[in-house]
Design an enzyme around this catalytic site. Structure first.
Site, mmCIF file in Angstrom:
data_model
loop_
_atom_site.group_PDB
_atom_site.id
_atom_site.type_symbol
_atom_site.label_atom_id
_atom_site.label_comp_id
_atom_site.label_asym_id
_atom_site.label_seq_id
_atom_site.Cartn_x
_atom_site.Cartn_y
_atom_site.Cartn_z
ATOM 1 N N ASP A 57 -0.621 0.914 4.394
ATOM 2 C CA ASP A 57 -0.087 -0.265 3.708
ATOM 3 C C ASP A 57 -0.118 -1.466 4.647
ATOM 4 O O ASP A 57 0.552 -1.481 5.675
ATOM 5 C CB ASP A 57 1.359 0.008 3.280
ATOM 6 C CG ASP A 57 1.965 -1.185 2.577
ATOM 7 O OD1 ASP A 57 1.909 -1.231 1.335
ATOM 8 O OD2 ASP A 57 2.491 -2.093 3.265
ATOM 9 N N TYR A 62 0.463 -10.037 7.188
ATOM 10 C CA TYR A 62 0.713 -9.354 8.470
ATOM 11 C C TYR A 62 -0.358 -9.725 9.505
ATOM 12 O O TYR A 62 -0.216 -9.395 10.669
ATOM 13 C CB TYR A 62 0.717 -7.823 8.312
ATOM 14 C CG TYR A 62 1.676 -7.245 7.315
ATOM 15 C CD1 TYR A 62 2.735 -7.985 6.790
ATOM 16 C CD2 TYR A 62 1.540 -5.924 6.885
ATOM 17 C CE1 TYR A 62 3.604 -7.428 5.857
ATOM 18 C CE2 TYR A 62 2.401 -5.352 5.973
ATOM 19 C CZ TYR A 62 3.429 -6.116 5.452
ATOM 20 O OH TYR A 62 4.276 -5.546 4.530
ATOM 21 N N LYS A 87 -1.788 -6.998 0.218
ATOM 22 C CA LYS A 87 -0.922 -7.850 -0.611
ATOM 23 C C LYS A 87 -1.376 -9.300 -0.548
ATOM 24 O O LYS A 87 -1.870 -9.763 0.489
ATOM 25 C CB LYS A 87 0.538 -7.760 -0.126
ATOM 26 C CG LYS A 87 1.007 -6.335 0.089
ATOM 27 C CD LYS A 87 2.471 -6.226 0.440
ATOM 28 C CE LYS A 87 2.792 -4.814 0.909
ATOM 29 N NZ LYS A 87 2.477 -4.556 2.323
ATOM 30 N N HIS A 118 2.910 -10.167 -3.022
ATOM 31 C CA HIS A 118 3.812 -9.828 -1.906
ATOM 32 C C HIS A 118 5.276 -10.184 -2.191
ATOM 33 O O HIS A 118 6.175 -9.401 -1.927
ATOM 34 C CB HIS A 118 3.317 -10.523 -0.633
ATOM 35 C CG HIS A 118 3.765 -9.855 0.621
ATOM 36 N ND1 HIS A 118 3.059 -9.936 1.788
ATOM 37 C CD2 HIS A 118 4.841 -9.088 0.907
ATOM 38 C CE1 HIS A 118 3.681 -9.237 2.720
ATOM 39 N NE2 HIS A 118 4.772 -8.723 2.209
#
Ligand code: A2P
Length: 287
Positions: A57, A62, A87, A118
């Site tokens: 994930d 990120y 996401k 997200h």
């Protein structure tokens, strides 16, 4: 034959999977890379794949999708054995198609298994538009399933008023001290799978005396007890660890069975205090 395929059969026995509302199956215990620095991500994900994780994930926000992709490529694990989630960044809800293609490029993949919005960022008023774009990606088989993250009950309602595709999953903050039970029950009743992020409360729930006592009586670790508690409820979990011994330790939670009384004692840890941001107001568009 790939380096890791010899253990595929035993791994299948180890990690249960659950069917999403479109029949796509997701390994219930996955590996999350939230807060894994980009420069460490390839090493960490390679370790996770070697430990036996097949569900990874990540998120555009990120900034470590490229590391995930590099690890996947280096591992030699066949693509069809993997379940990869990413996401949509909040600031790109108005350009979901191009954002998705940037994620695919960073990952070095030609499809993802699950693509999530997200955060709802209700102040932007764009999540329905984003969802409609994601429905196209789903129709084109570029995402095998589409879903949401951090959606609270009113956001789920608004989305469903406009959606043709019911989200496959809602990824939310969920751990013993913050369970969002009403939201999880609502999602389940709508056929939306529940996925727990920060399933260990970012490590803080590991110190609860109840969890430690259960760990001692099972000859297990506190993390394994909390993960077993999640798994027994049918929740998808994505614990994060940068340490390969703890990655393996977390995978071994699949062999722990808690009694009803033990389950209830952990459920009783609810405190109502979230660790992460409040999705009703969170609006960081840099993410
Ligand atoms: P580390 O990366 O050093 O292993 P969450 O998944 O709820 O966000 O929790 C992640 C945090 O919990 C990280 O700080 C991680 O540290 C720690 N963690 C993950 N697995 C374990 C474990 N089995 N035992 C102790 N701490 C763990």
């Amino acid at each position: 034959m790939s380096e890791f395929s010899n253990s595929a059969e035993s791994r299948e026995n180890l990690i249960p999977d659950i069917a999403l509302n479109n029949g796509v199956r997701v390994p219930q215990l996955g590996f999350g890379v939230f807060q894994v620095p980009p420069e460490e991500t390839q090493r960490v994900v390679e370790d996770a794949l070697e430990a036996g994780y097949r569900h990874i994930d990540t998120a555009a926000a990120y900034r470590n999708e490229a590391g995930v992709g590099a690890a996947i490529a280096a591992s030699g694990v066949p693509r069809e054995e993997l379940f990869v989630t990413t996401k949509l960044r909040n600031g790109e809800q108005g350009q979901a198609l191009s954002a998705f293609h940037n994620s695919l490029r960073a990952l070095g993949l030609d499809y993802v298994d699950l693509y999530l919005i997200h955060w709802p960022v209700p102040s932007q008023g764009l999540f329905v538009k984003a969802w409609q774009a994601m429905e196209k990606l789903y129709a084109n088989n570029q995402a095998r399933a589409i879903g949401i993250s951090n959606f609270l009950s009113p956001h789920v309602d608004t989305l469903l008023e406009h959606a043709e595709v019911v989200p496959a999953l809602n990824q939310i903050e969920l751990h013993p001290t913050y369970q969002q039970r009403d939201l999880a029950a609502k999602c389940s009743s709508l056929g939306i799978a529940v996925e727990a992020y920060s399933p260990l409360g970012q490590g803080t729930d590991l110190d609860a005396a109840t969890v430690r006592e259960r760990a001692t009586s099972h000859g297990a670790t506190p993390a394994q007890i909390i993960l077993a508690w999640h798994l027994a409820q049918g929740t998808v979990v994505i614990p994060k660890s940068a340490n390969s011994a703890r990655m393996r330790e977390n995978l071994a939670a699949t062999s722990i069975q808690l009694t009803q009384a033990e389950m209830e004692s952990i459920t009783a840890l609810e405190s109502g205090a979230r660790i992460g941001s409040d999705p009703a107001v969170a609006a960081f568009t840099q993410m």
